[in-house]
Design an enzyme around this catalytic site. Structure first.
Site, PDB file in Angstrom:
ATOM      1  N   ASN A  34      75.478 113.612 -25.236  1.00 13.85           N
ATOM      2  CA  ASN A  34      75.826 112.799 -24.512  1.00 13.85           C
ATOM      3  C   ASN A  34      76.472 111.598 -25.121  1.00 13.85           C
ATOM      4  O   ASN A  34      75.663 111.709 -26.290  1.00 13.85           O
ATOM      5  CB  ASN A  34      75.311 112.132 -23.497  1.00 13.85           C
ATOM      6  CG  ASN A  34      74.023 112.025 -23.835  1.00 13.85           C
ATOM      7  OD1 ASN A  34      73.410 110.985 -24.055  1.00 13.85           O
ATOM      8  ND2 ASN A  34      72.596 112.215 -23.602  1.00 13.85           N
ATOM      9  N   HIS A  35      77.097 110.329 -25.155  1.00 17.08           N
ATOM     10  CA  HIS A  35      77.351 109.241 -25.711  1.00 17.08           C
ATOM     11  C   HIS A  35      76.030 107.865 -25.687  1.00 17.08           C
ATOM     12  O   HIS A  35      76.581 107.412 -26.112  1.00 17.08           O
ATOM     13  CB  HIS A  35      78.711 108.572 -25.262  1.00 17.08           C
ATOM     14  CG  HIS A  35      79.988 109.554 -24.834  1.00 17.08           C
ATOM     15  ND1 HIS A  35      80.658 109.807 -26.037  1.00 17.08           N
ATOM     16  CD2 HIS A  35      80.681 109.793 -23.851  1.00 17.08           C
ATOM     17  CE1 HIS A  35      81.184 110.399 -25.695  1.00 17.08           C
ATOM     18  NE2 HIS A  35      81.668 111.163 -24.654  1.00 17.08           N
TER      19      HIS A  35
END
Ligand code: CTP
Ligand code: CA
Length: 236
Positions: A34-35
């Protein structure tokens, strides 16, 4: 705050922090992630060390340098992060889980690189990972000597979702932010949060505060002072 500020308000306390994303392998060359950049968790670990705490930082893969005087445990997967937290949690006085843990992992990691030839689509089965925060919440000592704080990033129904996480994971504090707020979200140096603290035993309704946008370093300090006050049973 009536008291004169101490330069080492967390002296003698053990603080455990999780930070960053996790990586779930798909095959030897690919992974799901994920970011998360780890900025919030690293800011908390670093502020806790500056406040005199004995800090363990369990970190997923990030590009940040380890804060000074912090014991960093580097992990890749959610299961790795779970194992590292399970080791450190029993001795922790304050635990803050800022990591963006992958909720699912690939059911069967391909032993060799997945090849595209002859395939117009593939289906990957995912299975759920352990919830590290919920695990800790279920095991935390109930004499108030162990304080647990979770984070939640939401895109909708912020308060409703955050309240659910606060209570279902037995947290003392839940720090929620809306991905869509300006100055919040992934990779920013600031954050805009709503802080939920669980009420007194059986009181049911949490206290909800909206904090203005601030630098993650300042936010880290404020959260830590709040958590320390909760631990000593004091109002703040
Ligand atoms: N968390 C965790 N272990 C997981 C998933 C989440 O410890 N397997 C922690 C995060 O570090 C965070 C909190 O739980 O402190 C909330 O994470 P979040 O992803 O917002 O909530 P979930 O319960 O996973 O629910 P959902 O992603 O469906 O919103
Ligand atoms: Ca999640």
């Amino acid at each position: 705050d009536d008291q004169a500020p101490s330069s080492s308000p967390l002296k003698g306390l053990r603080v455990l922090v999780t930070a960053g994303p996790t990586q779930e392998p798909l095959d030897p060359v690919r992974y799901l992630t994920n970011h998360s950049t780890g900025k919030m968790g690293y800011a908390i670990a670093s502020a806790a060390a500056e406040f005199g705490a004995d800090v363990t930082l369990v970190s997923g893969p990030v590009a940040l340098t380890a804060p000074d005087a912090v014991d960093v445990v580097r992990v890749m997967t959610a299961q790795d992060m779970f194992d590292a937290v399970a080791d450190a949690f029993p001795a922790a006085d304050i635990t803050i889980m800022a990591a963006a843990v992958g909720d699912f992992r690939v059911a069967e990691i391909a032993p060799e690189k997945i090849k595209k030839a002859g395939r117009s689509s593939i289906t990957v089965e995912l299975v759920s990972n352990p919830d590290i925060l919920a695990w800790a919440g279920e095991r935390k000592r109930d004499d108030g000597s162990q304080i647990l704080c979770g984070f939640a990033m939401e895109t909708e129904h912020l308060i409703r979702n955050a309240e659910k996480k606060l209570t279902s994971k037995y947290c003392d504090m839940l720090v929620a932010n809306n991905l869509r707020d300006a100055g919040a979200g992934f990779g920013t140096d600031t954050n805009v949060v709503t802080v939920l603290t669980s009420g007194a035993e059986d009181a049911g309704t949490p206290k909800i505060e909206h904090w203005d946008k601030m630098d993650k370093t300042v936010l880290a300090q404020r959260l830590l002072l709040r958590l320390a006050a909760l631990r000593s049973g004091g109002a703040s």
